[in-house]
Design an enzyme around this catalytic site. Structure first.
Site, PDB file in Angstrom:
ATOM      1  N   ARG A   1       1.286   7.019   1.065  1.00 23.61           N
ATOM      2  CA  ARG A   1       1.671   5.654   1.420  1.00 23.61           C
ATOM      3  C   ARG A   1       1.613   4.711   0.214  1.00 23.61           C
ATOM      4  O   ARG A   1       2.420   3.770   0.105  1.00 23.61           O
ATOM      5  CB  ARG A   1       0.768   5.154   2.547  1.00 23.61           C
ATOM      6  CG  ARG A   1       1.230   3.847   3.163  1.00 23.61           C
ATOM      7  CD  ARG A   1       0.494   3.588   4.472  1.00 23.61           C
ATOM      8  NE  ARG A   1       0.972   2.397   5.150  1.00 23.61           N
ATOM      9  CZ  ARG A   1       0.200   1.326   5.416  1.00 23.61           C
ATOM     10  NH1 ARG A   1      -1.070   1.310   5.045  1.00 23.61           N
ATOM     11  NH2 ARG A   1       0.700   0.293   6.060  1.00 23.61           N
TER      12      ARG A   1
ATOM     13  N   HIS B   1       4.528   2.091  -0.826  1.00 24.67           N
ATOM     14  CA  HIS B   1       4.315   0.638  -0.913  1.00 24.67           C
ATOM     15  C   HIS B   1       4.462   0.124  -2.343  1.00 24.67           C
ATOM     16  O   HIS B   1       4.756  -1.053  -2.551  1.00 24.67           O
ATOM     17  CB  HIS B   1       2.952   0.265  -0.333  1.00 24.67           C
ATOM     18  CG  HIS B   1       2.948   0.218   1.162  1.00 24.67           C
ATOM     19  ND1 HIS B   1       2.012  -0.474   1.888  1.00 24.67           N
ATOM     20  CD2 HIS B   1       3.791   0.771   2.072  1.00 24.67           C
ATOM     21  CE1 HIS B   1       2.281  -0.345   3.190  1.00 24.67           C
ATOM     22  NE2 HIS B   1       3.343   0.415   3.328  1.00 24.67           N
TER      23      HIS B   1
ATOM     24  N   ASP C   1       6.388   0.640 -10.016  1.00 29.18           N
ATOM     25  CA  ASP C   1       5.832   0.154 -11.279  1.00 29.18           C
ATOM     26  C   ASP C   1       4.322  -0.051 -11.203  1.00 29.18           C
ATOM     27  O   ASP C   1       3.741  -0.743 -12.042  1.00 29.18           O
ATOM     28  CB  ASP C   1       6.499  -1.177 -11.672  1.00 29.18           C
ATOM     29  CG  ASP C   1       6.150  -2.295 -10.700  1.00 29.18           C
ATOM     30  OD1 ASP C   1       5.646  -1.993  -9.589  1.00 29.18           O
ATOM     31  OD2 ASP C   1       6.364  -3.477 -11.040  1.00 29.18           O
TER      32      ASP C   1
ATOM     33  N   ASN D   1      -0.662  -4.399   3.437  1.00 30.57           N
ATOM     34  CA  ASN D   1      -1.670  -3.678   2.643  1.00 30.57           C
ATOM     35  C   ASN D   1      -3.116  -4.066   2.942  1.00 30.57           C
ATOM     36  O   ASN D   1      -4.022  -3.239   2.821  1.00 30.57           O
ATOM     37  CB  ASN D   1      -1.405  -3.897   1.146  1.00 30.57           C
ATOM     38  CG  ASN D   1      -0.121  -3.226   0.684  1.00 30.57           C
ATOM     39  OD1 ASN D   1       0.220  -2.133   1.157  1.00 30.57           O
ATOM     40  ND2 ASN D   1       0.593  -3.868  -0.215  1.00 30.57           N
TER      41      ASN D   1
ATOM     42  N   HIS E   1       4.935   9.911   8.588  1.00 26.74           N
ATOM     43  CA  HIS E   1       3.945   9.655   9.643  1.00 26.74           C
ATOM     44  C   HIS E   1       3.566  10.929  10.385  1.00 26.74           C
ATOM     45  O   HIS E   1       2.954  10.871  11.432  1.00 26.74           O
ATOM     46  CB  HIS E   1       4.473   8.595  10.608  1.00 26.74           C
ATOM     47  CG  HIS E   1       4.570   7.222  10.010  1.00 26.74           C
ATOM     48  ND1 HIS E   1       5.170   6.160  10.625  1.00 26.74           N
ATOM     49  CD2 HIS E   1       4.112   6.733   8.823  1.00 26.74           C
ATOM     50  CE1 HIS E   1       5.099   5.074   9.862  1.00 26.74           C
ATOM     51  NE2 HIS E   1       4.468   5.406   8.747  1.00 26.74           N
TER      52      HIS E   1
ATOM     53  N   ASP F   1       4.341  18.537   9.045  1.00 26.01           N
ATOM     54  CA  ASP F   1       5.329  19.389   9.712  1.00 26.01           C
ATOM     55  C   ASP F   1       6.331  18.496  10.441  1.00 26.01           C
ATOM     56  O   ASP F   1       6.312  17.279  10.263  1.00 26.01           O
ATOM     57  CB  ASP F   1       4.632  20.357  10.687  1.00 26.01           C
ATOM     58  CG  ASP F   1       3.872  19.613  11.790  1.00 26.01           C
ATOM     59  OD1 ASP F   1       3.974  18.356  11.867  1.00 26.01           O
ATOM     60  OD2 ASP F   1       3.179  20.275  12.576  1.00 26.01           O
TER      61      ASP F   1
HETATM   62  C1  HEM Z   1       9.928   2.754   8.381  1.00 26.61           C
HETATM   63  C2  HEM Z   1       9.101   1.799   8.147  1.00 26.61           C
HETATM   64  C3  HEM Z   1       7.625   1.982   8.163  1.00 26.61           C
HETATM   65  C4  HEM Z   1       6.744   1.219   8.843  1.00 26.61           C
HETATM   66  C5  HEM Z   1       7.044   0.027   9.723  1.00 26.61           C
HETATM   67  C6  HEM Z   1       5.437   1.765   8.592  1.00 26.61           C
HETATM   68  C7  HEM Z   1       4.278   1.251   9.097  1.00 26.61           C
HETATM   69  C8  HEM Z   1       3.038   1.837   8.988  1.00 26.61           C
HETATM   70  C9  HEM Z   1       1.843   1.341   9.603  1.00 26.61           C
HETATM   71  C10 HEM Z   1       1.738   0.082  10.460  1.00 26.61           C
HETATM   72  C11 HEM Z   1       0.841   2.201   9.309  1.00 26.61           C
HETATM   73  C12 HEM Z   1      -0.624   2.078   9.737  1.00 26.61           C
HETATM   74  C13 HEM Z   1      -1.313   1.090   8.825  1.00 26.61           C
HETATM   75  C14 HEM Z   1      -2.660   0.633   9.313  1.00 26.61           C
HETATM   76  O1  HEM Z   1      -3.163   1.147  10.308  1.00 26.61           O
HETATM   77  O2  HEM Z   1      -3.214  -0.243   8.667  1.00 26.61           O
HETATM   78  C15 HEM Z   1       1.386   3.232   8.487  1.00 26.61           C
HETATM   79  C16 HEM Z   1       0.692   4.290   7.966  1.00 26.61           C
HETATM   80  C17 HEM Z   1       1.231   5.246   7.153  1.00 26.61           C
HETATM   81  N1  HEM Z   1       2.514   5.255   6.638  1.00 26.61           N
HETATM   82 FE1  HEM Z   1       4.037   4.090   7.248  1.00 26.61          FE
HETATM   83  N2  HEM Z   1       5.551   2.841   7.764  1.00 26.61           N
HETATM   84  C18 HEM Z   1       6.860   3.009   7.464  1.00 26.61           C
HETATM   85  C19 HEM Z   1       7.391   3.952   6.615  1.00 26.61           C
HETATM   86  C20 HEM Z   1       6.638   4.854   5.891  1.00 26.61           C
HETATM   87  C21 HEM Z   1       7.138   5.658   4.802  1.00 26.61           C
HETATM   88  C22 HEM Z   1       8.540   5.574   4.231  1.00 26.61           C
HETATM   89  C23 HEM Z   1       6.102   6.439   4.383  1.00 26.61           C
HETATM   90  C24 HEM Z   1       6.057   7.452   3.264  1.00 26.61           C
HETATM   91  C25 HEM Z   1       7.032   8.264   2.980  1.00 26.61           C
HETATM   92  C26 HEM Z   1       4.968   6.125   5.205  1.00 26.61           C
HETATM   93  C27 HEM Z   1       3.746   6.723   5.120  1.00 26.61           C
HETATM   94  C28 HEM Z   1       2.643   6.364   5.858  1.00 26.61           C
HETATM   95  C29 HEM Z   1       1.417   7.128   5.885  1.00 26.61           C
HETATM   96  C30 HEM Z   1       1.190   8.459   5.202  1.00 26.61           C
HETATM   97  C31 HEM Z   1       0.518   6.413   6.682  1.00 26.61           C
HETATM   98  C32 HEM Z   1      -0.954   6.768   6.977  1.00 26.61           C
HETATM   99  C33 HEM Z   1      -1.820   6.215   5.871  1.00 26.61           C
HETATM  100  C34 HEM Z   1      -3.305   6.520   6.015  1.00 26.61           C
HETATM  101  O3  HEM Z   1      -3.718   7.214   6.938  1.00 26.61           O
HETATM  102  O4  HEM Z   1      -4.056   6.016   5.170  1.00 26.61           O
HETATM  103  N3  HEM Z   1       5.319   5.136   6.078  1.00 26.61           N
HETATM  104  N4  HEM Z   1       2.731   2.991   8.300  1.00 26.61           N
END
Ligand code: HEM
Ligand SMILES: *[C@@H]1O[C@H](CO)[C@@H](O)[C@H](O)[C@H]1NC(C)=O
Ligand SMILES: *[C@@H]1O[C@H](CO)[C@@H](O)[C@H](O)[C@H]1NC(C)=O
Ligand SMILES: *[C@@H]1O[C@H](CO)[C@@H](O)[C@H](O)[C@H]1NC(C)=O
Ligand SMILES: *[C@@H]1O[C@H](CO)[C@@H](O)[C@H](O)[C@H]1NC(C)=O
Ligand SMILES: *[C@@H]1O[C@H](CO)[C@@H](O)[C@H](O)[C@H]1NC(C)=O
Ligand SMILES: *[C@@H]1O[C@H](CO)[C@@H](O)[C@H](O)[C@H]1NC(C)=O
Ligand SMILES: *[C@@H]1O[C@H](CO)[C@@H](O)[C@H](O)[C@H]1NC(C)=O
Length: 325
Positions: free
Chosen positions: A61, A65, A73, A90, A189, A249
């Site tokens: 993530r 971000h 960067d 963040n 996700h 997966d």
């Molecule tokens: C499509 C739009 C996206 C939205 C709206 C979104 C939103 C979020 C949100 C709300 C969380 C949880 C954050 C929290 O609980 O504080 C999350 C976690 C995460 N996101 Fe996304 N995300 C998006 C796209 C992506 C992309 C493109 C990736 C990477 C390729 C990604 C990878 C992750 C990962 C791996 C987590 C878990 C992080 C952790 O457990 O520390 N997300 N995302």
């Protein structure tokens, strides 16, 4: 005469290539200046994921971000109250900064003042996916580190979990990505956690929403309501992929077909009115083929890693990822 002509041609070819390649990333960028880079990073990511499985998700993530705000960067890594760390997407959410510091010091020990923090994020993200059971790819390198963080850019550029498919897609298109990238990268996700506060609006009848969101499968809804009661602790977390929590997966896409997408923006890729012509068929194609998902995810990660990199003499190689030199 023939020999000299050939060498003149060769010189021109070399000059031509170096001019044209100067602004592009390359998988061999550090092969002379830091030949052990990839092993050093892999070892540190392995250590971190071994001590906390979730860290793989957190590292993936960070690269996302970073890249969506001022390009890849390492602007996200800069400390300071005006930094991206304090932007909505963040704050109390992005994690793994200590791990990045550890990787950076190992890299500095191997090759002092050579490797950018932005490249470290790109390599760590690749390794995190691979170590979680996902695909691998050749990471392109040669990014340099930015001199400014952009908190307002993060607030406006990062997608939020309350947006519709067209709104989220617009943010991807703004950085050169398309609907295929949106769906494949949302497959990130398949690992990681989210806090109740990011999805609880889907669970209850609030005055300003039509929750509970009818797309949430009944048993899953009950489970989530129990985990995230109204007025409960919004910092409680649950897995983004309820079927295979830490495994990279295609189960994330199966969840979407079954109403078990955790975030609104996850489920809407399949169920949203706007999804029909744009993302739904892509979700179905990844449900049907993990191989296709892996192939597309890898391609989309390379595309994402190419968002506006600083190259040549722009930016700098930060000594400490948290501060400009
Ligand atoms: C499509 C739009 C996206 C939205 C709206 C979104 C939103 C979020 C949100 C709300 C969380 C949880 C954050 C929290 O609980 O504080 C999350 C976690 C995460 N996101 Fe996304 N995300 C998006 C796209 C992506 C992309 C493109 C990736 C990477 C390729 C990604 C990878 C992750 C990962 C791996 C987590 C878990 C992080 C952790 O457990 O520390 N997300 N995302
Ligand atoms: C790296 O180089 C700087 C000078 O550029 C020096 O101060 C520092 O001690 C060096 N660090 C290592 C680990 O060699
Ligand atoms: C911050 O991001 C916004 C939105 O992308 C952009 O318009 C602005 O120029 C950026 N500011 C800096 C200082 O990079
Ligand atoms: C997105 O771009 C990739 C190439 O980067 C292309 O293969 C794919 O078909 C595009 N998807 C859409 C929906 O345009
Ligand atoms: C939400 O309200 C609707 C009708 O307005 C009702 O049928 C449903 O049971 C309520 N759900 C919850 C979780 O309170
Ligand atoms: C979550 O935890 C952070 C710091 O750990 C705290 O500042 C914040 O208020 C908490 N948020 C919620 C919704 O409880
Ligand atoms: C979506 O596609 C269908 C045909 O599959 C078409 O009839 C409809 O107009 C399209 N909707 C939009 C919003 O483009
Ligand atoms: C989703 O994949 C499963 C196999 O894992 C298959 O049985 C099912 O038909 C697929 N669903 C759709 C809508 O393609």
């Amino acid at each position: 005469m023939g020999g000299r002509f050939c060498c003149v041609i060769r010189l021109w070819v070399v000059l031509y290539l170096s001019v044209n390649v100067a602004s592009q990333l390359s998988s061999s960028f550090y092969s002379n200046s830091c030949p052990n880079l990839l092993q050093v990073v892999r070892e540190k990511v392995k250590e971190a994921v071994k001590s906390e499985t979730r860290m793989a998700a957190s590292l993936l993530r960070l690269h996302f971000h970073d890249c969506f705000v001022n390009g890849c960067d390492a602007s996200l890594l800069l400390d300071g109250s005006d930094g991206e760390k304090f932007a909505g997407g963040n704050l109390n959410s992005a994690r793994g900064f200590d791990v990045v510091d550890n990787i950076k010091s190992a890299v500095e020990n191997a090759c002092n003042n050579t490797v950018s923090c932005a490249d470290i994020l790109a390599i760590a993200a690749r390794d995190a996916v691979l170590l979680s059971g996902g695909p691998s790819w050749k990471v392109l390198l040669g990014r340099r580190d930015g001199l400014v963080a952009n908190r307002s850019g993060a607030n406006s550029g990062l997608p939020t979990p309350l947006e519709s498919v067209p709104q989220v897609l617009a943010k991807f298109v703004a950085v050169g990505l398309n609907a295929t990238d949106l769906v494949s990268l949302s497959g990130g996700h398949t690992i990681g956690r989210a806090r109740c506060t990011t999805f609880s609006h889907r669970l209850f009848n609030f005055s300003n929403t039509d929750a509970p969101d009818s797309t949430v499968e009944t048993d899953y809804l009950a489970t989530l309501q129990g985990l995230c009661p109204q007025n409960g602790d919004g910092n409680v977390t649950t897995s983004l992929d309820t079927g295979s929590i830490d495994l990279f997966d295609s189960n994330y896409f199966k969840n979407l077909l079954n109403g078990k997408g955790l975030l609104q923006t996850d489920q809407e890729l399949f169920s949203g009115d706007d999804a029909v012509n744009v993302t739904k068929s892509i979700v179905e194609s990844y449900n049907n083929s993990q191989g296709l998902f892996f192939k597309d995810f890898a391609a989309s990660m390379i595309k994402m890693g190419n968002i506006s990199p600083l190259t040549g003499s722009s930016g700098e190689i930060r000594k400490n990822c948290r501060v400009v030199n």
